[in-house]
Design a protein around this motif. Structure first.
Motif, PDB file in Angstrom:
ATOM      1  N   ALA A  79      56.240  38.222  37.769  1.00  0.00           N
ATOM      2  CA  ALA A  79      56.084  37.141  36.941  1.00  0.00           C
ATOM      3  C   ALA A  79      56.252  35.870  37.747  1.00  0.00           C
ATOM      4  O   ALA A  79      55.084  35.145  37.617  1.00  0.00           O
ATOM      5  N   ARG A  80      57.023  35.821  38.878  1.00  0.00           N
ATOM      6  CA  ARG A  80      56.801  34.523  39.610  1.00  0.00           C
ATOM      7  C   ARG A  80      55.651  34.685  40.674  1.00  0.00           C
ATOM      8  O   ARG A  80      55.023  33.433  40.766  1.00  0.00           O
ATOM      9  N   SER A  81      55.184  35.915  40.859  1.00  0.00           N
ATOM     10  CA  SER A  81      54.043  35.805  41.729  1.00  0.00           C
ATOM     11  C   SER A  81      52.967  35.540  41.076  1.00  0.00           C
ATOM     12  O   SER A  81      51.717  34.691  41.335  1.00  0.00           O
ATOM     13  N   GLU A  82      52.684  36.062  39.658  1.00  0.00           N
ATOM     14  CA  GLU A  82      51.576  35.659  38.989  1.00  0.00           C
ATOM     15  C   GLU A  82      51.497  34.082  38.586  1.00  0.00           C
ATOM     16  O   GLU A  82      50.540  33.705  38.544  1.00  0.00           O
ATOM     17  N   GLY A  83      52.731  33.487  38.370  1.00  0.00           N
ATOM     18  CA  GLY A  83      52.727  32.164  38.198  1.00  0.00           C
ATOM     19  C   GLY A  83      52.278  31.098  39.433  1.00  0.00           C
ATOM     20  O   GLY A  83      51.731  30.186  39.456  1.00  0.00           O
ATOM     21  N   VAL A  84      52.573  31.705  40.554  1.00  0.00           N
ATOM     22  CA  VAL A  84      52.316  31.089  42.017  1.00  0.00           C
ATOM     23  C   VAL A  84      50.504  31.118  42.020  1.00  0.00           C
ATOM     24  O   VAL A  84      50.167  30.238  42.489  1.00  0.00           O
ATOM     25  N   GLU A  85      50.366  32.409  41.787  1.00  0.00           N
ATOM     26  CA  GLU A  85      48.714  32.638  41.958  1.00  0.00           C
ATOM     27  C   GLU A  85      47.962  31.670  40.824  1.00  0.00           C
ATOM     28  O   GLU A  85      46.966  31.103  41.368  1.00  0.00           O
ATOM     29  N   ALA A  86      48.582  31.642  39.550  1.00  0.00           N
ATOM     30  CA  ALA A  86      47.821  30.734  38.609  1.00  0.00           C
ATOM     31  C   ALA A  86      48.206  29.028  39.260  1.00  0.00           C
ATOM     32  O   ALA A  86      46.898  28.567  38.944  1.00  0.00           O
ATOM     33  N   ALA A  87      49.244  28.863  39.737  1.00  0.00           N
ATOM     34  CA  ALA A  87      49.231  27.556  40.297  1.00  0.00           C
ATOM     35  C   ALA A  87      48.297  27.244  41.405  1.00  0.00           C
ATOM     36  O   ALA A  87      47.594  26.091  41.548  1.00  0.00           O
ATOM     37  N   ALA A  88      48.063  28.260  42.215  1.00  0.00           N
ATOM     38  CA  ALA A  88      47.261  28.159  43.384  1.00  0.00           C
ATOM     39  C   ALA A  88      45.630  27.927  42.870  1.00  0.00           C
ATOM     40  O   ALA A  88      44.974  27.185  43.253  1.00  0.00           O
ATOM     41  N   THR A  89      45.459  28.584  41.825  1.00  0.00           N
ATOM     42  CA  THR A  89      43.876  28.631  41.194  1.00  0.00           C
ATOM     43  C   THR A  89      43.809  27.179  41.075  1.00  0.00           C
ATOM     44  O   THR A  89      42.757  26.496  40.783  1.00  0.00           O
ATOM     45  N   TRP A  90      44.870  26.567  40.005  1.00  0.00           N
ATOM     46  CA  TRP A  90      45.056  25.206  39.565  1.00  0.00           C
ATOM     47  C   TRP A  90      44.495  24.305  40.631  1.00  0.00           C
ATOM     48  O   TRP A  90      43.833  23.437  40.364  1.00  0.00           O
ATOM     49  N   ALA A  91      45.426  24.194  41.434  1.00  0.00           N
ATOM     50  CA  ALA A  91      45.497  23.313  42.476  1.00  0.00           C
ATOM     51  C   ALA A  91      44.064  23.339  43.208  1.00  0.00           C
ATOM     52  O   ALA A  91      43.504  22.247  43.725  1.00  0.00           O
ATOM     53  N   ALA A  92      43.460  24.532  43.550  1.00  0.00           N
ATOM     54  CA  ALA A  92      42.172  24.722  44.024  1.00  0.00           C
ATOM     55  C   ALA A  92      41.102  23.897  43.374  1.00  0.00           C
ATOM     56  O   ALA A  92      40.122  23.238  43.680  1.00  0.00           O
ATOM     57  N   GLY A  93      41.358  24.082  41.730  1.00  0.00           N
ATOM     58  CA  GLY A  93      40.341  23.339  40.855  1.00  0.00           C
ATOM     59  C   GLY A  93      40.407  21.747  41.063  1.00  0.00           C
ATOM     60  O   GLY A  93      39.411  21.183  40.514  1.00  0.00           O
ATOM     61  N   THR A  94      41.322  21.278  41.481  1.00  0.00           N
ATOM     62  CA  THR A  94      41.791  19.902  41.547  1.00  0.00           C
ATOM     63  C   THR A  94      40.915  19.256  42.872  1.00  0.00           C
ATOM     64  O   THR A  94      41.142  18.066  43.048  1.00  0.00           O
ATOM     65  N   GLY A  95      40.841  20.218  43.764  1.00  0.00           N
ATOM     66  CA  GLY A  95      40.429  19.822  45.107  1.00  0.00           C
ATOM     67  C   GLY A  95      41.190  19.390  46.094  1.00  0.00           C
ATOM     68  O   GLY A  95      41.016  18.777  47.083  1.00  0.00           O
ATOM     69  N   ARG A  96      42.638  19.423  45.586  1.00  0.00           N
ATOM     70  CA  ARG A  96      43.678  19.239  46.494  1.00  0.00           C
ATOM     71  C   ARG A  96      43.951  19.985  47.572  1.00  0.00           C
ATOM     72  O   ARG A  96      43.567  21.335  47.379  1.00  0.00           O
ATOM     73  N   ARG A  97      44.419  19.647  48.739  1.00  0.00           N
ATOM     74  CA  ARG A  97      44.580  20.563  49.911  1.00  0.00           C
ATOM     75  C   ARG A  97      45.849  21.198  50.099  1.00  0.00           C
ATOM     76  O   ARG A  97      45.963  22.308  50.876  1.00  0.00           O
ATOM     77  N   SER A  98      46.943  20.551  49.560  1.00  0.00           N
ATOM     78  CA  SER A  98      48.231  21.147  49.823  1.00  0.00           C
ATOM     79  C   SER A  98      48.843  21.129  48.573  1.00  0.00           C
ATOM     80  O   SER A  98      48.880  20.215  47.855  1.00  0.00           O
ATOM     81  N   LEU A  99      49.626  22.029  48.177  1.00  0.00           N
ATOM     82  CA  LEU A  99      50.285  22.441  46.948  1.00  0.00           C
ATOM     83  C   LEU A  99      51.865  22.639  47.216  1.00  0.00           C
ATOM     84  O   LEU A  99      52.212  23.455  48.093  1.00  0.00           O
ATOM     85  N   TRP A 100      52.724  21.898  46.548  1.00  0.00           N
ATOM     86  CA  TRP A 100      53.952  22.120  46.625  1.00  0.00           C
ATOM     87  C   TRP A 100      54.421  22.855  45.250  1.00  0.00           C
ATOM     88  O   TRP A 100      54.170  22.349  44.087  1.00  0.00           O
TER      89      TRP A 100
END
Length: 232
Positions: A79-100
């Motif tokens: 569950a945590r892994s899936e959440g992080v991957e979804a967050a990474a996909t979201w951040a990539a869509g925003t065009g941002r370079r670094s994600l916390w």
């Protein structure tokens, strides 16, 4: 140094319709305070509905700005892994370079300054923040609560690890190989791997998270099991 330019909160939930609303209320308050300090920072809250059979999905649907991620794994590591991957996909869509990524649990309540503090530490160059948790006093007997405090310190430099109170950069997460796909202790596995990889880290008691003191939990051998042993 500059702070990450995007932030995601990941919350795994398994049949948490009763406690999830308070968790999301607290996260919303932390997001609001973060917005005052970092008004242009994009933020996404993701709840990972892991093999839920109750009304947790409805709780998420009623929350503006909260995204549901669904898995049938019945494993908090997945569950945590899936959440992080979804967050990474979201951040990539925003065009941002670094994600916390800030990690908590659906039965937990974060302090209002939780995310603002995390971003401040990240701006100072940290890749990992390991916070503390405190069981909700009314959930434990006086003897169990006393035993808890004898065994735990909330001071900086503590040696505890709780998935309900973690923060890290996506880069550090990738370096460490991500959350182990385990039914319990996935948080310890990730933090250990990050530290072994040399990720700059802080163990702090400055942002304690209040978590459920229930003694029947969702993860085998997890926090609830530990509390049950204290009560016994």
């Amino acid at each position: 140094m500059t702070p990450p330019d995007a932030l995601a909160v990941v919350v795994p939930a398994r049949d948490e319709e009763l406690l999830l609303p308070a968790c999301l209320d607290a996260v919303a308050a932390a997001v609001a305070e973060l917005g005052s300090a970092y008004p242009h920072l994009p933020v996404q809250v993701l709840v990972v509905l892991d093999a839920c059979r109750d009304g947790s999905a409805q709780v998420v649907r009623e929350r503006e700005g909260v995204v549901a991620v669904t898995t049938l794994a019945g494993s908090v590591g997945v569950a945590r892994s899936e959440g992080v991957e979804a967050a990474a996909t979201w951040a990539a869509g925003t065009g941002r370079r670094s994600l916390w990524i800030a990690s908590t649990d659906a039965d937990s309540v974060v302090p209002r300054h939780w995310l603002t503090s995390h971003l401040g530490w990240a701006a100072g160059g940290l890749g990992l923040v390991v916070g503390t948790v405190e069981p909700r006093p009314g959930d434990l007997s006086a003897a169990a609560l006393s035993a808890w405090h004898r065994r735990h310190t909330t001071a900086d430099g503590h040696d505890h690890v709780h998935g309900a109170n973690l923060g890290f950069t996506l880069d550090a997460y990738r370096t460490a190989g991500g959350f182990p796909l385990l039914p319990t202790h996935e948080d310890v596995g990730l933090v250990t791997a990050m530290r072994e990889a040399g990720v700059p880290s802080l163990a702090t008691g400055a942002v304690p998270v209040v978590t459920s003191g229930r003694r029947t939990g969702r993860a085998p051998g997890g926090f609830a099991h530990y509390l049950d042993e204290l009560g016994a």
